[in-house]
Design a protein around this motif. Sequence first.
Motif, mmCIF file in Angstrom:
data_model
loop_
_atom_site.group_PDB
_atom_site.id
_atom_site.type_symbol
_atom_site.label_atom_id
_atom_site.label_comp_id
_atom_site.label_asym_id
_atom_site.label_seq_id
_atom_site.Cartn_x
_atom_site.Cartn_y
_atom_site.Cartn_z
ATOM 1 N N GLY A 34 -12.807 6.583 -0.067
ATOM 2 C CA GLY A 34 -12.156 6.068 -1.144
ATOM 3 C C GLY A 34 -11.018 4.761 -0.902
ATOM 4 O O GLY A 34 -10.928 3.975 -1.736
ATOM 5 N N ALA A 35 -10.466 4.821 0.228
ATOM 6 C CA ALA A 35 -9.634 3.739 0.629
ATOM 7 C C ALA A 35 -10.245 2.420 0.794
ATOM 8 O O ALA A 35 -10.081 1.387 0.296
ATOM 9 N N LYS A 36 -11.734 2.465 1.238
ATOM 10 C CA LYS A 36 -12.637 1.159 1.310
ATOM 11 C C LYS A 36 -12.787 0.890 -0.105
ATOM 12 O O LYS A 36 -12.874 -0.455 -0.566
ATOM 13 N N GLN A 37 -13.155 1.581 -1.107
ATOM 14 C CA GLN A 37 -13.473 1.238 -2.426
ATOM 15 C C GLN A 37 -12.143 0.700 -3.299
ATOM 16 O O GLN A 37 -12.481 -0.382 -3.989
ATOM 17 N N PHE B 177 0.261 -8.608 4.171
ATOM 18 C CA PHE B 177 -0.111 -7.266 4.236
ATOM 19 C C PHE B 177 1.254 -6.562 4.364
ATOM 20 O O PHE B 177 1.973 -6.750 5.262
ATOM 21 N N ASP B 178 1.469 -5.522 3.394
ATOM 22 C CA ASP B 178 2.827 -4.603 3.617
ATOM 23 C C ASP B 178 1.947 -3.199 3.720
ATOM 24 O O ASP B 178 1.577 -2.920 2.901
ATOM 25 N N ARG B 179 2.190 -2.538 5.119
ATOM 26 C CA ARG B 179 1.669 -1.346 5.295
ATOM 27 C C ARG B 179 2.624 -0.099 4.824
ATOM 28 O O ARG B 179 2.136 0.918 4.942
ATOM 29 N N GLY B 180 3.543 -0.588 4.278
ATOM 30 C CA GLY B 180 4.195 0.425 3.649
ATOM 31 C C GLY B 180 5.256 1.509 4.486
ATOM 32 O O GLY B 180 5.494 2.460 4.281
ATOM 33 N N GLY B 181 5.202 1.291 5.833
ATOM 34 C CA GLY B 181 5.882 1.881 6.892
ATOM 35 C C GLY B 181 4.703 3.036 7.619
ATOM 36 O O GLY B 181 5.225 3.888 8.439
ATOM 37 N N TYR B 182 3.468 2.928 7.305
ATOM 38 C CA TYR B 182 2.397 3.891 7.602
ATOM 39 C C TYR B 182 2.033 3.084 8.774
ATOM 40 O O TYR B 182 2.112 1.849 8.941
ATOM 41 N N LEU B 183 1.435 3.801 9.785
ATOM 42 C CA LEU B 183 0.670 3.342 10.908
ATOM 43 C C LEU B 183 -0.432 2.632 10.487
ATOM 44 O O LEU B 183 -1.117 3.074 9.472
ATOM 45 N N VAL C 171 0.953 -1.257 0.084
ATOM 46 C CA VAL C 171 0.025 -0.053 0.117
ATOM 47 C C VAL C 171 0.770 1.335 -0.107
ATOM 48 O O VAL C 171 1.810 1.371 0.766
ATOM 49 N N PHE C 172 0.493 2.017 -0.642
ATOM 50 C CA PHE C 172 1.182 3.482 -0.850
ATOM 51 C C PHE C 172 0.118 4.662 -0.639
ATOM 52 O O PHE C 172 -0.957 4.384 -1.367
ATOM 53 N N ARG C 173 0.351 5.583 -0.010
ATOM 54 C CA ARG C 173 -0.496 6.620 0.503
ATOM 55 C C ARG C 173 -0.177 7.858 -0.074
ATOM 56 O O ARG C 173 0.968 8.168 0.661
ATOM 57 N N SER C 174 -0.652 8.868 -0.721
ATOM 58 C CA SER C 174 -0.495 10.117 -0.845
ATOM 59 C C SER C 174 -1.334 11.014 -0.302
ATOM 60 O O SER C 174 -2.735 10.615 0.109
ATOM 61 N N LEU C 175 -1.577 12.229 -0.224
ATOM 62 C CA LEU C 175 -2.380 13.209 -0.043
ATOM 63 C C LEU C 175 -3.612 12.996 -0.554
ATOM 64 O O LEU C 175 -4.803 13.320 0.110
ATOM 65 N N LYS C 176 -3.605 12.735 -1.878
ATOM 66 C CA LYS C 176 -4.913 12.915 -2.616
ATOM 67 C C LYS C 176 -5.334 11.410 -3.075
ATOM 68 O O LYS C 176 -6.481 11.270 -3.169
ATOM 69 N N HIS C 177 -4.364 10.448 -3.096
ATOM 70 C CA HIS C 177 -4.781 9.067 -3.604
ATOM 71 C C HIS C 177 -3.985 8.123 -2.594
ATOM 72 O O HIS C 177 -3.271 8.254 -1.890
ATOM 73 N N ILE C 178 -4.795 7.002 -2.866
ATOM 74 C CA ILE C 178 -4.187 5.701 -2.179
ATOM 75 C C ILE C 178 -4.085 4.705 -3.387
ATOM 76 O O ILE C 178 -5.001 4.476 -4.285
ATOM 77 N N TYR C 179 -2.814 3.957 -3.133
ATOM 78 C CA TYR C 179 -2.445 2.880 -4.248
ATOM 79 C C TYR C 179 -2.455 1.587 -3.486
ATOM 80 O O TYR C 179 -1.706 1.405 -2.560
ATOM 81 N N ALA C 180 -2.518 0.412 -4.388
ATOM 82 C CA ALA C 180 -2.290 -0.891 -3.575
ATOM 83 C C ALA C 180 -2.070 -1.958 -4.886
ATOM 84 O O ALA C 180 -2.625 -1.552 -5.867
ATOM 85 N N GLN C 181 -1.125 -2.637 -4.549
ATOM 86 C CA GLN C 181 -0.423 -3.805 -5.392
ATOM 87 C C GLN C 181 -0.448 -5.232 -4.876
ATOM 88 O O GLN C 181 -0.032 -5.020 -3.707
ATOM 89 N N HIS D 39 -3.784 2.511 10.872
ATOM 90 C CA HIS D 39 -5.042 3.239 11.378
ATOM 91 C C HIS D 39 -5.173 4.021 9.973
ATOM 92 O O HIS D 39 -4.620 4.362 9.024
ATOM 93 N N GLY D 40 -6.562 4.621 10.291
ATOM 94 C CA GLY D 40 -7.142 5.490 9.148
ATOM 95 C C GLY D 40 -7.107 4.776 7.805
ATOM 96 O O GLY D 40 -7.884 4.011 7.735
ATOM 97 N N ARG D 41 -6.936 5.575 6.862
ATOM 98 C CA ARG D 41 -7.037 4.852 5.477
ATOM 99 C C ARG D 41 -6.373 3.428 5.193
ATOM 100 O O ARG D 41 -6.656 2.915 4.397
ATOM 101 N N ILE D 42 -5.297 3.288 5.694
ATOM 102 C CA ILE D 42 -4.519 1.922 5.456
ATOM 103 C C ILE D 42 -5.377 0.983 6.187
ATOM 104 O O ILE D 42 -5.498 -0.038 5.420
ATOM 105 N N LYS D 43 -5.879 1.297 7.347
ATOM 106 C CA LYS D 43 -6.723 0.140 8.184
ATOM 107 C C LYS D 43 -8.197 -0.063 7.456
ATOM 108 O O LYS D 43 -8.507 -1.042 7.048
ATOM 109 N N ALA D 44 -8.607 1.134 6.814
ATOM 110 C CA ALA D 44 -9.777 1.004 5.902
ATOM 111 C C ALA D 44 -9.627 0.047 4.928
ATOM 112 O O ALA D 44 -10.452 -0.802 4.476
ATOM 113 N N LEU D 45 -8.584 0.386 4.038
ATOM 114 C CA LEU D 45 -8.210 -0.498 2.872
ATOM 115 C C LEU D 45 -8.128 -1.998 3.230
ATOM 116 O O LEU D 45 -8.409 -2.676 2.543
ATOM 117 N N ALA D 46 -7.331 -2.317 4.162
ATOM 118 C CA ALA D 46 -7.182 -3.527 4.708
ATOM 119 C C ALA D 46 -8.534 -4.461 5.037
ATOM 120 O O ALA D 46 -8.765 -5.494 4.663
#
Length: 119
Positions: free
Chosen positions: A72-75, A94-100, A32-42, A102-109
């Motif tokens: 958006g993260a849930k979608q 799951f590779d959280r990419g160094g992010y905590l 998972v990679f997270r930016s201010l506007k978008h979130i990406y998953a591979q 919670h928030g968008r990372i947890k919602a995506l997972a």
Amino acid sequence: MAQSSKNDVRVRIHKRIRHRVRGTEERPRLAVFRSLKHIYAQVIDDRRGQTLAAASSGEKKAAIGSGGNLAGAKQVGKLIAERAQANGIKKVVFDRGGYLYHGRIKALADAARAAGLEF
């Protein structure tokens, strides 16, 4: 001591995580990679160095409004799970990419788990 930016700290944490987390053919890595506007998953098979499935909030055909919020993260989580299952992938690591976690990372997972991926 030199000051580190938040991203420098995140990259150091991510390198530490990557020593332990490896994607295989049977159980690829969901990165998972997270930016201010978008979130990406591979979904990545590290042994072959190949991306098996990908999804992001910036895709035009996915019609995801914004990746900068929980909806958006849930979608994106649901979309990556559907694409992975279409390729025959049921279990991932799951590779959280160094992010905590919670928030968008947890919602995506959580959305990926609800859509049928196991990790």
